[in-house]
Design an enzyme around this catalytic site. Structure first.
Site, PDB file in Angstrom:
ATOM      1  CG  HIS A 155     -10.617   5.993   1.168  1.00 42.73           C
ATOM      2  ND1 HIS A 155     -11.139   7.235   1.430  1.00 42.73           N
ATOM      3  CD2 HIS A 155      -9.292   6.102   1.367  1.00 42.73           C
ATOM      4  CE1 HIS A 155     -10.181   8.064   1.779  1.00 42.73           C
ATOM      5  NE2 HIS A 155      -9.039   7.389   1.745  1.00 42.73           N
ATOM      6  CD  GLU A 165      -7.421   0.930   2.931  1.00 41.86           C
ATOM      7  OE1 GLU A 165      -6.727   1.339   3.887  1.00 41.86           O
ATOM      8  OE2 GLU A 165      -7.709   1.644   1.962  1.00 41.86           O
ATOM      9  CG  ASN A 178      -1.904   1.052   1.302  1.00 30.23           C
ATOM     10  OD1 ASN A 178      -1.812   2.034   0.570  1.00 30.23           O
ATOM     11  ND2 ASN A 178      -2.885   0.900   2.178  1.00 30.23           N
ATOM     12  NE  ARG A 181      -5.017   2.855  -1.278  1.00 30.18           N
ATOM     13  CZ  ARG A 181      -4.772   4.030  -0.716  1.00 30.18           C
ATOM     14  NH1 ARG A 181      -3.597   4.295  -0.190  1.00 30.18           N
ATOM     15  NH2 ARG A 181      -5.698   4.955  -0.702  1.00 30.18           N
ATOM     16  NE  ARG A 233      -6.182  14.462   0.696  1.00 31.05           N
ATOM     17  CZ  ARG A 233      -6.313  13.142   0.525  1.00 31.05           C
ATOM     18  NH1 ARG A 233      -7.245  12.670  -0.263  1.00 31.05           N
ATOM     19  NH2 ARG A 233      -5.515  12.302   1.142  1.00 31.05           N
TER      20      ARG A 233
END
Ligand code: ADP
Length: 395
Positions: free
Chosen positions: A178, A383, A8, A89, A239
């Site tokens: 995601h 994940e 990842n 990923r 963000r």
């Protein structure tokens, strides 16, 4: 029995986990942080031990070399050929990749070509893929796309109301992010609900440094908060999330430090969100401390943050026409009970009732009262496991 590595890679980090498959047993895991900055930190956890080292790691190619060295140095593998699968990923799969895909030079090139949709991430993924391929050419490489789970969104949700040519010619639309996390926690939530996934309506809140909320109907994503890039949606660590695009030209006309549209995008990606409003930090723990100390900017940052999450949950209650469960996951979603409380105590009209004691005690699983019309769950995301499963499925 074989070993599969789940990779990842973020813009300046590389998380990895080595699995024994198909048992899904974690053999070892690690994290390389501050890639490209001075004093990169590598952490390896293996057999109950943890080692942390500070090194200079200039790029992802070097990070992969160090990771592979560590696998041998710790005797985690004797030969690299024991690793038969590597799953990566990938943040942006665009319109091209709607499911996990075997890597080939062509696929890697296509992922590189999608870099404008994830300029901080896709180049890092590609560097890792090429570096692994040099050392482990026989391992099955698989790209697992963050956007793939959202490929089921209906057109009415993923299109922007702009002239058709921008979608037809430039593929401008909502892609989301995601996806592996939203998929994993919605599947786990269905188990907790004791209902077939196909019969569930779930709102999944992945609230980490990057954050997004998804409406999942019958196990399929039908809408999500992130947009064309991971800048859209709710307010995040650094963000902005959604804002009126007219702000762009206005700021460029008035702030001499914003010379190009890229300067504006950088400001919205890196200097906004919790960091921009609190002027303390992008980290929720610092915002919590700032609030406790009575810092009004930290208080406002927190209120704005919870407000955006509340509004998206409200939207998705409408999109799904009700929900069986709301799930919180990722760094902030799993750990910041005060955020969950602030968000959910404002949604009682919908029949959402938080069990404040369970919520405060960092309980995993159900944190709503038995009477709550909509269940609320805290489910740690995984994940890496989803990535390893997809590699296994394609081997
Ligand atoms: P990402 O994968 O997007 O980098 P994570 O899901 O790891 O993000 O979340 C990281 C964020 O989680 C941190 O920036 C911090 O704000 C928050 N976080 C981590 N631990 C805690 C905690 N114990 N309490 C509150 N927030 C936390």
């Amino acid at each position: 029995m074989s070993k599969t590595l789940a990779v990842n890679a973020g813009s300046s980090s590389l998380k990895w986990q080595l699995y024994e498959m198909p048992e899904e047993k974690v053999i070892a895991k690690g994290l390389i942080e501050r890639i490209g900055l001075n004093d990169s930190i590598t952490t390896v956890k293996y057999a109950g031990e943890k080692e942390e080292r500070v090194l200079d790691i200039p790029n992802h190619t070097e990070a992969v070399r160090i990771l592979l060295d560590d696998l041998k140095r710790f005797n985690i593998v004797k030969e690299f050929t024991e690793i038969t699968g590597i799953g990566h990923r990938v943040v942006a799969g665009g319109e091209l990749f709607k499911k996990s895909t075997l890597l080939s030079p062509k696929v890697i090139q296509q992922i590189e070509d999608l870099s404008p949709m994830a300029p901080l991430h896709n180049p890092a993924h590609v560097a890792c893929m090429r570096a692994f391929d040099k050392v482990l050419p026989d391992a099955t490489g698989v790209a697992v796309f963050d956007t793939a789970f959202h490929a089921t969104m209906p057109e009415k949700a993923f299109r922007y109301p702009v002239p058709n040519k921008y979608y037809d010619e430039f593929q401008v639309r909502k892609y989301g992010a995601h996806g592996t996390s939203h998929q994993y926690v919605s599947q786990e939530a269905a188990k907790l609900l004791n209902k077939p996934l196909e019969e569930t309506k779930i709102i999944t809140c992945h609230i980490g440094n990057g954050a997004s909320i998804t409406a999942v109907d019958g196990g399929k994503s039908v809408d999500t908060s992130m947009g064309f890039t991971p800048l859209g949606g709710i307010m995040m660590g650094t963000r902005s999330g959604d804002l009126d695009p007219s702000v762009f030209p206005y700021l460029m006309a008035h702030d001499p430090s914003l010379k190009t549209s890229q300067d504006v995008v950088d400001m919205l990606n890196k200097e906004s969100g919790l960091a921009g409003i609190s002027e303390i930090s992008s980290d929720m723990r610092d915002i919590r401390d700032g609030r406790k100390a009575g810092n009004p900017k930290a208080v406002l940052a927190f209120e704005m943050y919870c407000d955006r999450i509340q509004k998206y949950i409200g939207q998705y209650l409408a999109v799904l026409n009700g929900a069986d469960a709301i799930v919180f996951t990722a760094g902030i979603g799993e750990n910041a009970e005060y955020m969950r409380e602030a968000v959910l105590d404002g949604l009682t009209w919908f029949g959402i009732e938080l069990d404040h004691e369970k919520n405060a005690n960092h309980v995993e699983g159900e944190i709503s009262t038995p009477e709550s019309r909509v269940k609320v769950f805290v489910i740690p995301t995984d994940e890496e496991l989803m990535i390893a499963r997809d590699v296994e499925a394609l081997k």
